[in-house]
Write a protein that holds these residues in place. Structure first.
Motif, PDB file in Angstrom:
ATOM      1  N   GLY A 216       0.793  -1.219   0.000  1.00  0.00           N
ATOM      2  CA  GLY A 216       0.000   0.000   0.000  1.00  0.00           C
ATOM      3  C   GLY A 216       0.832   1.279   0.000  1.00  0.00           C
ATOM      4  N   ILE A 217       2.125   1.182   0.308  1.00  0.00           N
ATOM      5  CA  ILE A 217       2.957   2.385   0.322  1.00  0.00           C
ATOM      6  C   ILE A 217       3.612   2.538  -1.042  1.00  0.00           C
ATOM      7  N   ARG A 218       3.314   3.662  -1.677  1.00  0.00           N
ATOM      8  CA  ARG A 218       3.842   3.927  -3.013  1.00  0.00           C
ATOM      9  C   ARG A 218       5.171   4.666  -2.966  1.00  0.00           C
ATOM     10  N   GLU A 219       5.288   5.623  -2.035  1.00  0.00           N
ATOM     11  CA  GLU A 219       6.517   6.416  -1.956  1.00  0.00           C
ATOM     12  C   GLU A 219       6.680   6.988  -0.552  1.00  0.00           C
ATOM     13  N   PHE A 220       7.913   7.045  -0.099  1.00  0.00           N
ATOM     14  CA  PHE A 220       8.260   7.627   1.194  1.00  0.00           C
ATOM     15  C   PHE A 220       9.496   8.478   0.958  1.00  0.00           C
ATOM     16  N   THR A 221       9.407   9.764   1.198  1.00  0.00           N
ATOM     17  CA  THR A 221      10.512  10.681   0.965  1.00  0.00           C
ATOM     18  C   THR A 221      10.886  11.369   2.269  1.00  0.00           C
ATOM     19  N   VAL A 222      12.132  11.225   2.683  1.00  0.00           N
ATOM     20  CA  VAL A 222      12.614  11.901   3.882  1.00  0.00           C
ATOM     21  C   VAL A 222      12.885  13.355   3.522  1.00  0.00           C
ATOM     22  N   GLN A 223      12.293  14.273   4.279  1.00  0.00           N
ATOM     23  CA  GLN A 223      12.462  15.703   4.018  1.00  0.00           C
ATOM     24  C   GLN A 223      13.495  16.334   4.945  1.00  0.00           C
ATOM     25  N   GLU A 224      13.643  15.758   6.131  1.00  0.00           N
ATOM     26  CA  GLU A 224      14.553  16.321   7.122  1.00  0.00           C
ATOM     27  C   GLU A 224      15.021  15.203   8.042  1.00  0.00           C
ATOM     28  N   THR A 225      16.304  15.204   8.385  1.00  0.00           N
ATOM     29  CA  THR A 225      16.815  14.195   9.308  1.00  0.00           C
ATOM     30  C   THR A 225      17.228  14.854  10.615  1.00  0.00           C
ATOM     31  N   GLY A 226      17.245  14.035  11.673  1.00  0.00           N
ATOM     32  CA  GLY A 226      17.667  14.510  12.979  1.00  0.00           C
ATOM     33  C   GLY A 226      19.153  14.272  13.170  1.00  0.00           C
ATOM     34  N   ALA A 227      19.654  14.601  14.358  1.00  0.00           N
ATOM     35  CA  ALA A 227      21.076  14.450  14.681  1.00  0.00           C
ATOM     36  C   ALA A 227      21.533  12.999  14.578  1.00  0.00           C
ATOM     37  N   ASP A 228      20.596  12.050  14.783  1.00  0.00           N
ATOM     38  CA  ASP A 228      20.938  10.622  14.715  1.00  0.00           C
ATOM     39  C   ASP A 228      20.930  10.081  13.283  1.00  0.00           C
ATOM     40  N   GLY A 229      20.625  10.936  12.313  1.00  0.00           N
ATOM     41  CA  GLY A 229      20.596  10.519  10.913  1.00  0.00           C
ATOM     42  C   GLY A 229      19.276   9.907  10.481  1.00  0.00           C
ATOM     43  N   ARG A 230      18.366   9.746  11.419  1.00  0.00           N
ATOM     44  CA  ARG A 230      17.051   9.184  11.087  1.00  0.00           C
ATOM     45  C   ARG A 230      16.076  10.305  10.722  1.00  0.00           C
ATOM     46  N   ALA A 231      15.010   9.915  10.031  1.00  0.00           N
ATOM     47  CA  ALA A 231      14.024  10.891   9.567  1.00  0.00           C
ATOM     48  C   ALA A 231      13.410  11.665  10.728  1.00  0.00           C
ATOM     49  N   ALA A 232      13.335  12.976  10.568  1.00  0.00           N
ATOM     50  CA  ALA A 232      12.600  13.823  11.502  1.00  0.00           C
ATOM     51  C   ALA A 232      11.258  14.206  10.871  1.00  0.00           C
ATOM     52  N   ARG A 233      11.275  14.408   9.548  1.00  0.00           N
ATOM     53  CA  ARG A 233      10.054  14.692   8.786  1.00  0.00           C
ATOM     54  C   ARG A 233      10.117  13.935   7.472  1.00  0.00           C
ATOM     55  N   ALA A 234       8.943  13.490   7.020  1.00  0.00           N
ATOM     56  CA  ALA A 234       8.871  12.743   5.765  1.00  0.00           C
ATOM     57  C   ALA A 234       7.504  12.926   5.128  1.00  0.00           C
ATOM     58  N   ARG A 235       7.440  12.645   3.833  1.00  0.00           N
ATOM     59  CA  ARG A 235       6.168  12.638   3.096  1.00  0.00           C
ATOM     60  C   ARG A 235       5.893  11.205   2.666  1.00  0.00           C
ATOM     61  N   LEU A 236       4.670  10.784   2.898  1.00  0.00           N
ATOM     62  CA  LEU A 236       4.227   9.431   2.602  1.00  0.00           C
ATOM     63  C   LEU A 236       3.099   9.486   1.588  1.00  0.00           C
ATOM     64  N   THR A 237       3.230   8.692   0.527  1.00  0.00           N
ATOM     65  CA  THR A 237       2.146   8.524  -0.439  1.00  0.00           C
ATOM     66  C   THR A 237       1.730   7.066  -0.383  1.00  0.00           C
ATOM     67  N   PHE A 238       0.436   6.842  -0.189  1.00  0.00           N
ATOM     68  CA  PHE A 238      -0.061   5.469  -0.066  1.00  0.00           C
ATOM     69  C   PHE A 238      -1.325   5.271  -0.869  1.00  0.00           C
ATOM     70  N   ASP A 239      -1.577   4.000  -1.196  1.00  0.00           N
ATOM     71  CA  ASP A 239      -2.835   3.554  -1.791  1.00  0.00           C
ATOM     72  C   ASP A 239      -3.434   2.612  -0.769  1.00  0.00           C
ATOM     73  N   GLY A 240      -4.450   3.053  -0.061  1.00  0.00           N
ATOM     74  CA  GLY A 240      -5.038   2.234   0.992  1.00  0.00           C
ATOM     75  C   GLY A 240      -6.431   1.780   0.640  1.00  0.00           C
ATOM     76  N   GLY A 241      -6.538   0.843  -0.280  1.00  0.00           N
ATOM     77  CA  GLY A 241      -7.858   0.339  -0.667  1.00  0.00           C
ATOM     78  C   GLY A 241      -8.613   1.419  -1.417  1.00  0.00           C
ATOM     79  N   PRO A 242      -9.722   1.897  -0.825  1.00  0.00           N
ATOM     80  CA  PRO A 242     -10.519   2.892  -1.542  1.00  0.00           C
ATOM     81  C   PRO A 242      -9.888   4.288  -1.527  1.00  0.00           C
ATOM     82  N   PHE A 243      -8.862   4.507  -0.702  1.00  0.00           N
ATOM     83  CA  PHE A 243      -8.266   5.832  -0.566  1.00  0.00           C
ATOM     84  C   PHE A 243      -6.805   5.841  -0.981  1.00  0.00           C
ATOM     85  N   SER A 244      -6.404   6.925  -1.620  1.00  0.00           N
ATOM     86  CA  SER A 244      -4.994   7.217  -1.890  1.00  0.00           C
ATOM     87  C   SER A 244      -4.752   8.615  -1.363  1.00  0.00           C
TER      88      SER A 244
END
Length: 144
Positions: free
Chosen positions: A34-62
């Protein structure tokens, strides 16, 4: 945020290995249905995502939404909606990892609000399907 759904699964791997897969957001489309795309927009001091954009297809909803992440080492990650989508108006989720006899118990918790009115039971079933599918995909990806 009204209803929250939680599911758990045991994965035969160490917490650090599992959390590394969870933290690799751009790879989600390879293992999380169901997850089409995940883009990290900003990382924290630990190198992990602090902010991200998620695009999904969840059955009747995208939809595409913006999420903010809080990491607690290899024990827990939580995310909250910071940018509403066309359908999703509220979202809170978490993965919690705990050592469990030769593996790690992974608990996924999710609460989602949508613009479209939904009967509580239907919403809970959809959330349960999402959490179960995500956990099974994570297990297959880590153990495979």
């Amino acid at each position: 945020m009204a209803d929250r759904t939680s599911s758990s699964i045991t994965v035969k791997a160490a917490k650090a290995e599992i959390m590394a897969v969870i933290a690799d957001l751009p790879s989600y489309p390879r293992w999380a249905s169901g997850i089409r795309e995940f883009t990290v927009q900003e990382t924290g001091a630990d190198g992990r995502a602090a902010r991200a954009r998620l695009t999904f297809d969840g059955g009747p909803f995208s939809d595409t939404v913006g999420l903010a992440y809080t990491w607690s080492g290899d024990d827990r990650v939580t995310w909250d909606l910071v940018e509403k989508g066309n359908v999703v108006t509220g979202l809170h989720g978490s993965y919690t990892l705990a050592e469990a006899g030769g593996g790690t118990e992974v608990t996924y918790e999710l609460a989602v609000d949508v613009r479209v009115p939904m009967i509580g039971m239907v919403k809970r079933k959809a959330q349960k399907r999402i959490t179960d599918s995500a956990l099974k995909g994570l297990k297959r990806h880590v153990e495979g």
